[in-house]
Design a protein around this motif. Structure first.
Motif, PDB file in Angstrom:
ATOM      1  N   UNK A 108       0.797  -1.226   0.000  1.00  0.00           N
ATOM      2  CA  UNK A 108       0.000   0.000   0.000  1.00  0.00           C
ATOM      3  C   UNK A 108       0.829   1.276   0.000  1.00  0.00           C
ATOM      4  N   UNK A 109       2.142   1.165   0.082  1.00  0.00           N
ATOM      5  CA  UNK A 109       2.984   2.346   0.187  1.00  0.00           C
ATOM      6  C   UNK A 109       3.357   2.626   1.626  1.00  0.00           C
ATOM      7  N   UNK A 110       4.061   3.721   1.825  1.00  0.00           N
ATOM      8  CA  UNK A 110       4.632   3.985   3.141  1.00  0.00           C
ATOM      9  C   UNK A 110       3.860   5.010   3.962  1.00  0.00           C
ATOM     10  N   UNK A 111       2.918   5.755   3.351  1.00  0.00           N
ATOM     11  CA  UNK A 111       2.272   6.830   4.103  1.00  0.00           C
ATOM     12  C   UNK A 111       0.767   6.830   3.899  1.00  0.00           C
ATOM     13  N   UNK A 112       0.062   7.333   4.900  1.00  0.00           N
ATOM     14  CA  UNK A 112      -1.392   7.456   4.819  1.00  0.00           C
ATOM     15  C   UNK A 112      -1.798   8.485   3.761  1.00  0.00           C
ATOM     16  N   UNK A 113      -1.076   9.586   3.694  1.00  0.00           N
ATOM     17  CA  UNK A 113      -1.505  10.663   2.801  1.00  0.00           C
ATOM     18  C   UNK A 113      -1.399  10.282   1.326  1.00  0.00           C
ATOM     19  N   UNK A 114      -0.577   9.283   1.016  1.00  0.00           N
ATOM     20  CA  UNK A 114      -0.415   8.879  -0.389  1.00  0.00           C
ATOM     21  C   UNK A 114      -1.412   7.799  -0.819  1.00  0.00           C
ATOM     22  N   UNK A 115      -2.261   7.341   0.092  1.00  0.00           N
ATOM     23  CA  UNK A 115      -3.217   6.297  -0.256  1.00  0.00           C
ATOM     24  C   UNK A 115      -4.255   6.820  -1.245  1.00  0.00           C
ATOM     25  N   UNK A 116      -4.556   6.024  -2.250  1.00  0.00           N
ATOM     26  CA  UNK A 116      -5.526   6.402  -3.270  1.00  0.00           C
ATOM     27  C   UNK A 116      -6.773   5.538  -3.092  1.00  0.00           C
TER      28      UNK A 116
END
Length: 224
Positions: A111-119
């Motif tokens: 899912x990636x490393x950060x909450x703000x980058x979640x799509x």
């Protein structure tokens, strides 16, 4: 963070022996980052696994294979304390220098490393999701505060780690760090708490079983 809901012992054993389904292992690993109690249970399970391996080693005529198996297990047991330390550091929330935007390390490859980058993708009113590309049954959910989800049971097992926010159901209050380790005998209707959206990561090894017709229609679309 002090989790009150933990992994089932059979889940811990499956994680320790490598027999847990890959998507379940991801959620279990995310919980282990946050839970000292379950990390201790994992160390105990690995010790038991080492003893079982010793009992099942091949006969002396296969000395090379025996030595390799023993070395592998001993290396894993030796590494457990170091791994535990890294997990404990990753689990610290609110400590100086900790980035609250950072996702658990176990989730980063999916899912990636950060909450703000979640799509996020819209699923239903107040509910958004992200499905892991490599494991379609590994799903991250964001549920609006004060949202009542449809009543449902489970075709087999569900493992859900709470990351942000919280929810309540017949099993209790689930807050950040808690894990819901559920089987086909559980029927529940989570209700997210007011204030903050509930973000969690879930793994399913069989579709959910919804009682309402609208939820069943959505299930056909979103493959839950």
């Amino acid at each position: 963070m002090n989790p009150r809901h933990h992994l089932d012992p059979t889940t811990v054993l499956g994680f320790a022996t490598g027999t847990l389904a890959p998507e379940m292992s991801v959620v279990a690993a995310a919980h282990l980052e946050a839970c000292a109690y379950c990390r201790e249970q994992l160390r105990a399970a690995e010790r038991v696994g080492g003893l079982l391996l010793e009992q099942q080693l091949p006969p002396p005529c296969a000395e090379d294979r025996q030595a390799a198996l023993r070395q592998t297990m001993l290396a894993r047991l030796d590494a457990a304390p170091a791994e535990d330390g890294m997990r404990a550091q990753a689990a610290v929330r609110g400590a100086p220098g900790h980035d609250p935007d950072q996702l658990p390390a176990a989730l980063a490859p999916h899912f990636g490393t950060s909450y703000r980058s979640l799509k996020w993708r819209w699923m239903a009113p107040g509910v958004h999701c992200i499905r892991a590309a490599a494991h379609p049954s590994l799903i991250m959910l964001k549920i609006a505060p004060g949202k009542c989800l449809p009543m449902h049971s489970h075709g087999s097992s569900e493992l859900t780690q709470i990351l942000r926010g919280a929810y309540d159901d017949s099993l209790g209050h689930f807050a950040p760090g808690d894990v819901a380790d559920l089987d086909s005998q559980v029927e529940h209707q989570p209700v997210t708490t007011p204030g903050v959206a509930c973000i969690c990561v879930s793994a399913l090894d069989a579709p959910l079983v919804f009682s309402g017709w609208f939820a069943r229609k959505l299930q056909q679309v979103f493959k839950l």
